[in-house]
Design a protein around this motif. Structure first.
Motif, PDB file in Angstrom:
ATOM      1  N   GLU A  83       6.456   3.021  -2.236  1.00  0.00           N
ATOM      2  CA  GLU A  83       5.157   3.413  -1.863  1.00  0.00           C
ATOM      3  C   GLU A  83       3.987   3.499  -3.490  1.00  0.00           C
ATOM      4  N   ASP A  84       2.933   3.550  -3.571  1.00  0.00           N
ATOM      5  CA  ASP A  84       1.796   3.400  -4.167  1.00  0.00           C
ATOM      6  C   ASP A  84       2.109   2.439  -4.687  1.00  0.00           C
ATOM      7  N   ILE A  85       2.145   0.857  -3.938  1.00  0.00           N
ATOM      8  CA  ILE A  85       2.152  -0.442  -4.838  1.00  0.00           C
ATOM      9  C   ILE A  85       1.052  -1.373  -4.920  1.00  0.00           C
ATOM     10  N   LEU A  86       1.030  -1.812  -5.907  1.00  0.00           N
ATOM     11  CA  LEU A  86      -0.338  -2.168  -7.105  1.00  0.00           C
ATOM     12  C   LEU A  86       0.113  -3.498  -6.742  1.00  0.00           C
ATOM     13  N   PHE A  87      -0.516  -4.704  -6.332  1.00  0.00           N
ATOM     14  CA  PHE A  87      -0.933  -5.222  -6.562  1.00  0.00           C
ATOM     15  C   PHE A  87      -1.591  -6.190  -7.320  1.00  0.00           C
ATOM     16  N   ALA A  88      -0.774  -7.297  -8.334  1.00  0.00           N
ATOM     17  CA  ALA A  88      -1.745  -6.860 -10.005  1.00  0.00           C
ATOM     18  C   ALA A  88      -1.946  -8.548  -9.591  1.00  0.00           C
ATOM     19  N   ILE A  89      -2.072  -9.137  -8.798  1.00  0.00           N
ATOM     20  CA  ILE A  89      -2.930 -10.828  -8.543  1.00  0.00           C
ATOM     21  C   ILE A  89      -4.437 -10.429  -8.282  1.00  0.00           C
ATOM     22  N   PRO A  90      -5.872 -10.711  -8.869  1.00  0.00           N
ATOM     23  CA  PRO A  90      -7.010 -10.861  -7.955  1.00  0.00           C
ATOM     24  C   PRO A  90      -6.725 -11.026  -7.206  1.00  0.00           C
ATOM     25  N   ILE A  91      -7.368  -9.907  -6.442  1.00  0.00           N
ATOM     26  CA  ILE A  91      -7.865 -10.406  -4.840  1.00  0.00           C
ATOM     27  C   ILE A  91      -8.472 -12.047  -4.151  1.00  0.00           C
ATOM     28  N   THR A  92      -8.167 -12.340  -3.325  1.00  0.00           N
ATOM     29  CA  THR A  92      -9.255 -13.232  -2.936  1.00  0.00           C
ATOM     30  C   THR A  92      -9.188 -13.750  -1.421  1.00  0.00           C
ATOM     31  N   GLN A  93     -10.164 -13.954  -1.075  1.00  0.00           N
ATOM     32  CA  GLN A  93     -10.297 -14.136   0.510  1.00  0.00           C
ATOM     33  C   GLN A  93      -9.028 -14.606   1.238  1.00  0.00           C
ATOM     34  N   SER A  94      -8.141 -15.234   0.502  1.00  0.00           N
ATOM     35  CA  SER A  94      -7.175 -15.959   1.208  1.00  0.00           C
ATOM     36  C   SER A  94      -5.617 -15.172   1.352  1.00  0.00           C
ATOM     37  N   LYS A  95      -5.905 -13.971   0.669  1.00  0.00           N
ATOM     38  CA  LYS A  95      -5.170 -12.450   0.336  1.00  0.00           C
ATOM     39  C   LYS A  95      -5.533 -11.630   1.601  1.00  0.00           C
ATOM     40  N   ILE A  96      -6.734 -11.961   1.051  1.00  0.00           N
ATOM     41  CA  ILE A  96      -7.005 -10.240   2.337  1.00  0.00           C
ATOM     42  C   ILE A  96      -6.195  -9.672   3.592  1.00  0.00           C
ATOM     43  N   ARG A  97      -5.991 -10.453   4.180  1.00  0.00           N
ATOM     44  CA  ARG A  97      -5.181 -10.089   5.564  1.00  0.00           C
ATOM     45  C   ARG A  97      -3.442  -9.214   5.125  1.00  0.00           C
ATOM     46  N   GLY A  98      -3.301 -10.648   4.351  1.00  0.00           N
ATOM     47  CA  GLY A  98      -1.734  -9.718   3.452  1.00  0.00           C
ATOM     48  C   GLY A  98      -2.124  -8.001   3.249  1.00  0.00           C
ATOM     49  N   CYS A  99      -2.747  -8.740   2.510  1.00  0.00           N
ATOM     50  CA  CYS A  99      -3.018  -6.810   1.342  1.00  0.00           C
ATOM     51  C   CYS A  99      -3.897  -5.711   2.677  1.00  0.00           C
ATOM     52  N   GLN A 100      -4.824  -6.464   3.587  1.00  0.00           N
ATOM     53  CA  GLN A 100      -5.068  -5.614   4.807  1.00  0.00           C
ATOM     54  C   GLN A 100      -4.169  -5.094   5.391  1.00  0.00           C
ATOM     55  N   LYS A 101      -3.299  -5.515   6.014  1.00  0.00           N
ATOM     56  CA  LYS A 101      -1.843  -4.990   6.646  1.00  0.00           C
ATOM     57  C   LYS A 101      -1.015  -3.926   5.784  1.00  0.00           C
ATOM     58  N   LEU A 102      -1.190  -4.120   4.367  1.00  0.00           N
ATOM     59  CA  LEU A 102       0.177  -3.705   3.505  1.00  0.00           C
ATOM     60  C   LEU A 102      -0.821  -2.131   3.448  1.00  0.00           C
ATOM     61  N   ALA A 103      -2.536  -2.177   2.448  1.00  0.00           N
ATOM     62  CA  ALA A 103      -3.227  -1.099   2.599  1.00  0.00           C
ATOM     63  C   ALA A 103      -3.094   0.089   4.090  1.00  0.00           C
ATOM     64  N   ASN A 104      -2.971  -0.833   5.234  1.00  0.00           N
ATOM     65  CA  ASN A 104      -3.046   0.220   6.770  1.00  0.00           C
ATOM     66  C   ASN A 104      -1.891   0.956   6.702  1.00  0.00           C
ATOM     67  N   ARG A 105      -0.554   0.349   6.134  1.00  0.00           N
ATOM     68  CA  ARG A 105       0.633   0.530   6.527  1.00  0.00           C
ATOM     69  C   ARG A 105       1.709   1.736   5.873  1.00  0.00           C
ATOM     70  N   LEU A 106       0.819   1.223   4.190  1.00  0.00           N
ATOM     71  CA  LEU A 106       0.918   2.466   2.876  1.00  0.00           C
ATOM     72  C   LEU A 106      -0.119   4.015   2.847  1.00  0.00           C
ATOM     73  N   ASN A 107       0.233   4.625   2.503  1.00  0.00           N
ATOM     74  CA  ASN A 107      -0.454   5.929   1.615  1.00  0.00           C
ATOM     75  C   ASN A 107      -1.269   4.818   0.483  1.00  0.00           C
ATOM     76  N   GLU A 108      -0.463   4.674  -0.473  1.00  0.00           N
ATOM     77  CA  GLU A 108      -1.636   4.424  -1.590  1.00  0.00           C
ATOM     78  C   GLU A 108      -1.247   2.975  -1.801  1.00  0.00           C
ATOM     79  N   PHE A 109      -1.643   2.042  -1.727  1.00  0.00           N
ATOM     80  CA  PHE A 109      -1.499   0.320  -1.891  1.00  0.00           C
ATOM     81  C   PHE A 109      -2.820   0.094  -2.689  1.00  0.00           C
ATOM     82  N   HIS A 110      -2.860  -0.646  -3.854  1.00  0.00           N
ATOM     83  CA  HIS A 110      -4.319  -1.338  -4.716  1.00  0.00           C
ATOM     84  C   HIS A 110      -3.996  -2.822  -4.909  1.00  0.00           C
ATOM     85  N   VAL A 111      -5.353  -2.953  -5.462  1.00  0.00           N
ATOM     86  CA  VAL A 111      -5.719  -4.507  -5.418  1.00  0.00           C
ATOM     87  C   VAL A 111      -6.422  -4.029  -6.699  1.00  0.00           C
TER      88      VAL A 111
END
Length: 389
Positions: A83-111
């Motif tokens: 839990e409490d995972i930080l994705f350390a690559i700057p967010i872009t539109q191509s990665k939004i869907r993958g980040c959405q899945k993680l942000a929705n399933r985890l209590n803490e996910f940071h971009v």
């Protein structure tokens, strides 16, 4: 996949990646203690090893608060109970869907974001149940890689826009001072680290003057965290990663001793080339990587354990050519089949070449760790149980 674990490091198949569990535990304990003494959170980067077992050690068994560099890593560790995972690559539109899945399933996910494109991507992407994106501004403190310039007006503008977005919870600023790898010596690293902290504090003060709070001030490369500056306690988080293994490069920078390097590549002599005063081993660039060759550091780009006079002079895909700094190789000392151990120049790059690590305590192999690989999340992550004690 079943695999017969060899009894000792001298019995492993070659080439392979060896992890000294005792040294890893010491490296992790030292870094965790340093962060605790400073009063800052330890958020380790896991990209150097990319294993659940390594992450468990780095987090003290909590499986909380890590940094990842790919969506595959994020998914792999989330599937493994982190839990409490930080994705350390700057967010872009191509990665939004993958980040959405993680942000929705985890209590803490940071971009992270470092551009107008990134902020807009977040503003136009909704999360379930009204949840907000947890986001930090990635800033460039001199590395000139990713990140908006720390002292720029753009940094203020982007942070303020994220702060004012209804679906974004702006947390603060994050930097990775990768240019610390150009700084050699303990005192020089400490002075360098001091300057990085000052830059982040100045930016935080500028942001607060515009009404934008910074709850997180995050920095930290292995060089600056191995010998932290006296003002490092003014940050909230440190996020080193390469300290887990250390390597020949970090040794040359003065960040560690040879006794701290917790990984090796095992290889065996496969052929003699007496006409060229060379022998060949079964570790090429697919086992060692190319890192360090261009730099031509003193003593060679990789180090042979117990044989300071040996030099790796050329790497093919699956073989390496070895010679000596002495006048002539003693081929009787290095018969075909002899096992040798190499300390790599860049542990993370070398580890990434291997689908399996052999973990040992002393000479005894205690088990294997299987890292995740690739960039894109898979739906079939099934964490395996490996002996790591």
């Amino acid at each position: 996949m079943s695999f017969d674990v060899p009894p000792t490091v001298n019995d492993v198949p070659t080439p392979c990646f060896l992890v000294d569990l005792d040294k890893v535990k010491r490296n992790v304990a030292r870094m965790r203690d340093a962060c605790s003494s400073l009063g800052v959170e330890h958020r380790p980067h896991v990209r150097c090893h990319r294993t659940l077992e390594g992450g468990e050690l780095q987090t003290g068994g909590t499986r909380r608060k890590i940094v990842v560099s790919t969506l595959d890593e994020a998914t792999f560790f989330a599937d493994g109970g982190f839990e409490d995972i930080l994705f350390a690559i700057p967010i872009t539109q191509s990665k939004i869907r993958g980040c959405q899945k993680l942000a929705n399933r985890l209590n803490e996910f940071h971009v992270l974001f470092d551009s107008q494109h990134g902020v807009q991507s977040l503003k136009h992407a909704t999360l379930k149940d009204g949840k907000k994106w947890s986001a930090l501004l990635k800033v460039d403190t001199g590395h000139a890689r990713t990140g908006v310039l720390c002292d720029s007006e753009e940094a203020i503008h982007l942070a303020k826009e994220a702060h004012e977005a209804e679906n974004v919870d702006f947390k603060g600023v994050y930097t990775h001072e990768g240019h610390s790898y150009f700084i050699k010596g303990v005192q020089e690293q400490m002075q360098f680290g001091h300057e990085i902290v000052d830059k982040l504090l100045t930016l935080a003060s500028r942001l607060r003057a515009t009404g934008v709070d910074c709850r997180i001030l995050a920095a930290g490369s292995t060089p600056t965290c191995s010998h932290p500056a006296e003002n490092a306690g003014l940050l909230t988080e440190l996020h080193p990663g390469a300290y887990f293994f250390y390597d020949q490069e970090l040794l040359l920078l003065g960040c560690c001793t040879s006794a701290d390097i917790a990984c090796r590549v095992a290889t065996r002599v496969v052929s003699h080339k007496k006409s060229h005063n060379e022998f060949l081993v079964d570790a090429g660039y697919m086992a060692l990587g190319h890192d360090g060759i261009a730099q031509q550091p003193p003593g060679g780009f990789c180090k042979f354990q117990e044989y300071d006079h040996l030099r790796m002079v050329c790497l093919d895909q699956e073989m390496g050519k070895v010679t000596t700094t002495n006048s002539k190789l003693d081929f009787d000392e290095f018969p075909i089949g002899k096992i040798l151990f190499i300390y790599p120049y860049h542990a993370g790059s070398t580890a990434s070449q291997h689908p399996l690590y052999f973990v040992h305590s002393g000479e005894r192999v205690t088990g294997t760790w299987r890292p995740t690989r690739g960039w894109h999340p898979r739906s079939n992550h099934v964490p395996e149980k490996h002996l790591c004690a």
